[in-house]
Every structure is written in C-alpha cells, then in structure tokens.
Enzyme design. Structure first.
Site, PDB file in Angstrom:
ATOM      1  N   CYS A 224       0.950  -1.085  -0.170  1.00  0.00           N
ATOM      2  CA  CYS A 224       0.001  -0.045   0.048  1.00  0.00           C
ATOM      3  C   CYS A 224       0.793   1.296  -0.093  1.00  0.00           C
ATOM      4  O   CYS A 224       0.346   2.481  -0.117  1.00  0.00           O
ATOM      5  CB  CYS A 224      -0.905   0.049   1.183  1.00  0.00           C
ATOM      6  SG  CYS A 224      -2.027  -1.262   1.177  1.00  0.00           S
ATOM      7  N   HIS A 303      12.265   1.170   5.484  1.00  0.00           N
ATOM      8  CA  HIS A 303      12.173  -0.284   5.326  1.00  0.00           C
ATOM      9  C   HIS A 303      12.840  -1.070   6.341  1.00  0.00           C
ATOM     10  O   HIS A 303      13.815  -0.995   6.717  1.00  0.00           O
ATOM     11  CB  HIS A 303      13.019  -0.622   3.764  1.00  0.00           C
ATOM     12  CG  HIS A 303      12.412  -1.706   3.201  1.00  0.00           C
ATOM     13  ND1 HIS A 303      12.271  -2.947   3.848  1.00  0.00           N
ATOM     14  CD2 HIS A 303      11.966  -1.960   1.965  1.00  0.00           C
ATOM     15  CE1 HIS A 303      11.785  -3.788   2.713  1.00  0.00           C
ATOM     16  NE2 HIS A 303      11.598  -3.187   1.895  1.00  0.00           N
ATOM     17  N   HIS A 387      -2.377  19.829   7.316  1.00  0.00           N
ATOM     18  CA  HIS A 387      -3.283  18.714   6.943  1.00  0.00           C
ATOM     19  C   HIS A 387      -2.505  17.265   6.796  1.00  0.00           C
ATOM     20  O   HIS A 387      -1.109  17.358   6.732  1.00  0.00           O
ATOM     21  CB  HIS A 387      -3.634  18.896   5.607  1.00  0.00           C
ATOM     22  CG  HIS A 387      -4.396  20.384   5.216  1.00  0.00           C
ATOM     23  ND1 HIS A 387      -5.556  20.691   5.704  1.00  0.00           N
ATOM     24  CD2 HIS A 387      -3.866  21.557   4.722  1.00  0.00           C
ATOM     25  CE1 HIS A 387      -5.854  21.874   5.579  1.00  0.00           C
ATOM     26  NE2 HIS A 387      -4.685  22.435   4.881  1.00  0.00           N
ATOM     27  N   HIS A 391      -2.686   6.986   5.629  1.00  0.00           N
ATOM     28  CA  HIS A 391      -3.374   5.821   4.781  1.00  0.00           C
ATOM     29  C   HIS A 391      -4.637   5.130   5.084  1.00  0.00           C
ATOM     30  O   HIS A 391      -4.332   4.744   6.488  1.00  0.00           O
ATOM     31  CB  HIS A 391      -1.985   4.620   4.465  1.00  0.00           C
ATOM     32  CG  HIS A 391      -2.601   3.455   3.959  1.00  0.00           C
ATOM     33  ND1 HIS A 391      -3.395   3.295   2.864  1.00  0.00           N
ATOM     34  CD2 HIS A 391      -2.521   2.131   4.447  1.00  0.00           C
ATOM     35  CE1 HIS A 391      -3.571   1.987   2.428  1.00  0.00           C
ATOM     36  NE2 HIS A 391      -3.101   1.369   3.462  1.00  0.00           N
ATOM     37  N   HIS A 420     -14.429   5.184   4.984  1.00  0.00           N
ATOM     38  CA  HIS A 420     -15.923   5.125   4.997  1.00  0.00           C
ATOM     39  C   HIS A 420     -16.484   5.122   3.766  1.00  0.00           C
ATOM     40  O   HIS A 420     -17.300   3.956   3.163  1.00  0.00           O
ATOM     41  CB  HIS A 420     -16.672   5.818   5.830  1.00  0.00           C
ATOM     42  CG  HIS A 420     -18.329   6.039   6.039  1.00  0.00           C
ATOM     43  ND1 HIS A 420     -19.105   6.424   5.068  1.00  0.00           N
ATOM     44  CD2 HIS A 420     -18.723   5.294   6.733  1.00  0.00           C
ATOM     45  CE1 HIS A 420     -20.074   6.167   5.601  1.00  0.00           C
ATOM     46  NE2 HIS A 420     -20.135   5.744   6.388  1.00  0.00           N
ATOM     47  N   ASN A 424     -10.390   0.606   1.730  1.00  0.00           N
ATOM     48  CA  ASN A 424      -8.895   0.679   1.625  1.00  0.00           C
ATOM     49  C   ASN A 424      -8.792   0.308   0.165  1.00  0.00           C
ATOM     50  O   ASN A 424      -8.665  -0.695  -0.237  1.00  0.00           O
ATOM     51  CB  ASN A 424      -8.243  -0.425   2.588  1.00  0.00           C
ATOM     52  CG  ASN A 424      -6.715  -0.352   2.259  1.00  0.00           C
ATOM     53  OD1 ASN A 424      -6.188   0.210   1.522  1.00  0.00           O
ATOM     54  ND2 ASN A 424      -6.108  -1.329   3.388  1.00  0.00           N
TER      55      ASN A 424
END
Length: 496
Positions: A224, A303, A387, A391, A420, A424
C-alpha cells in the site's frame, strides 16, 4: 483535600507561555539581528556623512581584485544554482470513481459470504464481526468478477478491471490538465498484486500510443505504500531529465486476489480492500509553476525488511487447501508502530520548527543523563503541517496514528471519511484523502500536507507537499456528488 498546585496543563497562562516560547525560538535569528542592525544604525548616525565619506575614500580597490572578486562571486553562484535540486511540481491528479453497479452494501457482502462459504459458518461470522468494526460504509465497491457466485477471478476479468480503473483515471487527468499523451516523458505504474505480461505500464503505452522513447516503469509487490515509492522514483528521474513530465498511476487490482478459503488471517483483506486508483502528473517544467497545485518538499522512506517478523507480517502464501491469499500477522500494528517511529525520527529534523526540535533534544539529553524513566517528548507535528493524509488501511491504523501523533479528530477526518466512502484502496487512498480536503475548501496557499503510507515488506513512507496556491473547491472528482454529506458519524460497531 484540594490539590496543592493548580492543574497547569489546562491553564490558559501555560498555553500562552508555550506559544511565546515557540515564537521566540522559531524567530531567534530575527531577534538576534535586530539589535545588531539598530547598533550599526546608531553608530552610522553618530559618525555623520563627512566621517562616512572619509572612511569610504580611505578604502582602495585594485582593478585585479575587483575582477577576481566578481569572477569568484559568479563562479560560486553558478555552482550553487547548477547543483540545486530541480523543483518538482504536482500539476494535478485524478481519482477513479467506481460505477454504482459495483457497489457492495453490507447486506450484499454478507449474503455472498454465506453462499460462498456455506460450509464454514464460523468464517462467515468472523467476516461479519470484522465488517461491523471496519469503519467502511455502504457505498464501497468491488469489481464485477467478485459479484458472481462463486467469484470468477480470471485473467481476462483482472485485465478488464485494470483497464477500467487505470484508463478512467488517465482520461480524467488528460481532461483536467490538457496534457497530451505525446507530452508524457516518464510513466510509472504501481500495482502490488497483479503483475501480468505485458506489464500494466505497457498496457497504458499501447492504449494512448505513447512515444517510443518514453521511460516506463512497472512496480509490483510493494504494498500500500507503493504510491509514495513511485513519487520518489519520479522525483529522482525528474532531477536528471530536465523539462519533463512524469505520470504516476497508483492502483490495486482486486479481481485475482479475492481469497476464497477459510483462513481468518487471509479473510481480513476481503473485508477491507476495495476498488480504486489515481493518476498524478508531476513536472519540473518552470512553465507549470503557476498552475501547479503543489510542490514536492520531502520524501522519506523507511524499510524494516531486515527483521523477519516485519518481512512476514503481510505475506502472500497458500493456505492448507492450496488457495492463495494475503496473510496479515497479529503483530502488524506493533511493527507498523516501529516503522512509523523510524520514519518520523528521520522526517522530524526536516520539517519540525526549531522550538519542537529543541524540546525533543533537551528531553533526550535529560533521559540520558538525569533520569531514563522520563517520559519521552513526542514532537508536535501540528506545528509542521496543516493537513494529514494517513493511509486508510483500516480503523485500527488511523486510531493508532491519531493517538501516537496526538492528532485531533479533524486532522484524521479525511482518512476516516475515505475509508468509509471508498474502503482501503491501497496505494491510491492518499489521493482520495487529499481530494477530500480539497473538496472541503480547506487548502490555502502555503499549507503543508503530510502523506503517510504503510506497506508490505515492511515499509513506512512519507511525502511532504506545500500548497502552491489556494485551491478552489473541485466541481468534479470522486467526492463531487457526496461531499455535502460528509463528515458522517461512524459508530464503533455497526450491527448487521
């Protein structure tokens, strides 16, 4: 018995003391220079014009010295501007909006689960419990192949979903920016789990008849967070290729990856992942400066793949029956927390104001020298960003980051509402969140946006954008027909 001292943490006076401290430290250079400038001005006034003229005449300039000094200044300026990184602009972006025919209300999802898993009622019950607490709404979408009973995850159906999502996003991007396919110099497509031959980037090149000398890349298996990896790759390429446009396409193809077994760790993604995709236009052309929405400031990648637990916490494998799925480890949140800690340790010095960095340093020194049990100081990232785009991997991810970064409900509103409305959508979720903030009319010139993404491997990646201009509320896009209904209240449990 009343407390001996008042509760200073709630004191208004303490609030103003903190604000004063922040202002003083963040503007320390100005406060230092002002007295020096005043002292110099007073001294010049004291000397008078005759003394100043006499002092100037006493200075002797040799022609050779002047020429050498001029040459040195020009040389230093040339080296500085030639070595300075090129500015990368985000001209605009477009998000895919799934058709209403792909919507999967809770009732439809559960009915399909009961029919597909009729021999395993416990698995059906597990999915229902997950869905009730997921934070997803009734309008999320799955691709057409998953609507069949049983699902038909064929290669043809997967290609069909990829074409629908990617081409729709690309067409919207062309329409919004006026970009012509021949003007694309760099193309990067990231899709973690669907990697056909020819690649998805080749599919885009074939569809839009892009130039034969285009620099194309196809990233797979990176989870992702691959969207920000693509942004980082595009940034590096734009640094060495002047006057170029780069298009980044981020998506996840659901069709071939819908798990049809009974392993609970593999059923979880079925409840969370939904259709989505985004196309982003980046450019280093100076002509794009005026119309570009954002300027890329930082990309920080972390990572944790050297650790075995982190490497296996999101893992594609076969279950006992030989059915392939994505297994999510119980340690996922703890590993994500460690990855986030490493990431913000790196990005903190780049973005935090001096006041926050000084407090963090003093606390660190105090823990090392005085008392190791001192509570570590968590920097206030609200001082660095207006802001946040976290994810939308699930309610637990958003909750954990809100708690750890001490964010308000408003700061995570875009992430919760995206989860919502769209579920995802993997690497593209950050762009739905940014579009939500735009649709609410909240982005002003100079505002800073922090995008945070997590991915398999395990990775935590961040991107920092600065708003190039005050952005008008978009009249199109994925939120156009529903933004007036948001934000909505999302209960802890939705009884099904």
């Amino acid at each position: 018995m009343p407390p001996f001292l008042p509760e200073f943490s709630n004191s208004v006076r303490l609030k103003y003391v903190k604000l004063g401290y922040q202002y003083l430290v963040n503007h320390i250079l100005i406060f230092t220079l002002i007295p020096i400038m005043i002292a110099v001005s007073i001294e010049l006034l004291r000397l008078g014009p005759d003394e100043i003229l006499k002092l100037w005449n006493s200075l002797h300039f040799d022609l050779v010295q002047v020429l050498c000094s001029s040459f040195l200044i020009i040389f230093i300026a040339t080296v500085y501007f030639s070595s300075k990184p090129r500015t990368i602009f985000l001209v605009d972006y477009a998000c895919f909006k799934p058709p209403v025919t792909c919507r999967v209300p809770f009732s439809t999802f559960m009915e399909h689960s009961r029919l597909n898993l009729r021999d395993s009622p416990k698995s059906v019950e597990f999915q229902m419990r997950i869905l009730e607490r997921s934070g997803l709404g009734e309008e999320t979408c799955l691709p057409p192949a998953i609507h069949y009973i049983p699902p038909k995850p064929t290669m043809e159906a997967a290609r069909g979903e990829a074409e629908l999502v990617i081409f729709s996003a690309m067409d919207s991007l062309f329409e919004k920016t006026g970009l012509k396919p021949k003007d694309i110099d760099i193309l990067i497509v990231n899709c973690s789990l669907f990697s056909p031959t020819p690649s998805l980037s080749a599919m885009v090149i074939n569809k839009y008849k892009l130039r034969s000398n285009i620099k194309s890349f196809n990233l797979s298996g990176m989870g992702c967070s691959a969207g920000l990896i693509s942004i980082d790759l595009a940034r590096d390429l734009l640094q060495v290729h002047p006057n170029s446009n780069a298009v980044v396409v981020s998506t996840e193809i659901i069709t071939p990856n819908y798990y049809q077994g009974n392993e609970r760790a593999m059923l979880l993604p079925n409840c969370l992942f939904r259709m989505g995709g985004a196309a982003i236009l980046l450019s280093n052309r100076r002509s794009e400066r005026r119309r570009a929405k954002y300027r890329l400031v930082h990309v920080v990648r972390t990572h944790k793949g050297a650790d075995d637990k982190a490497y296996r916490c999101v893992f594609e494998e076969e279950d006992k029956e030989g059915k392939v799925g994505i297994s999510l480890s119980k340690d996922l949140m703890a590993i994500a927390g460690e990855a986030l800690k490493s990431n913000i340790t790196t990005i903190g010095p780049l973005v935090l104001p001096a006041s926050e960095q000084l407090l963090f340093l003093l606390t660190l020194i105090g823990r090392k020298i005085c008392n190791p049990k001192w509570k570590p100081y968590i920097p206030d990232f609200k001082q660095a960003f207006e802001h946040f785009c976290i994810h939308a991997g699930g309610r637990a991810v958003i909750d954990e980051l809100q708690k750890n970064l001490q964010l308000s409900a408003e700061h995570v509103e875009a992430s919760r509402m995206t989860l919502h409305r769209f579920g995802n959508t993997s690497s593209s979720s950050l762009w739905y969140e940014l579009n939500y903030i735009e649709s609410k009319g909240k982005l002003k010139k100079g505002d800073r946006v922090w995008q945070i993404a997590f991915g398999s491997g395990f990775k935590c990646n961040s991107a920092v954008w600065k708003c190039n201009k005050s952005i008008k509320t978009p009249v199109d896009g994925p939120w156009a027909d529903c933004i007036h209904r948001y934000p909505v209240h999302i209960p802890e449990i939705v009884k099904l």
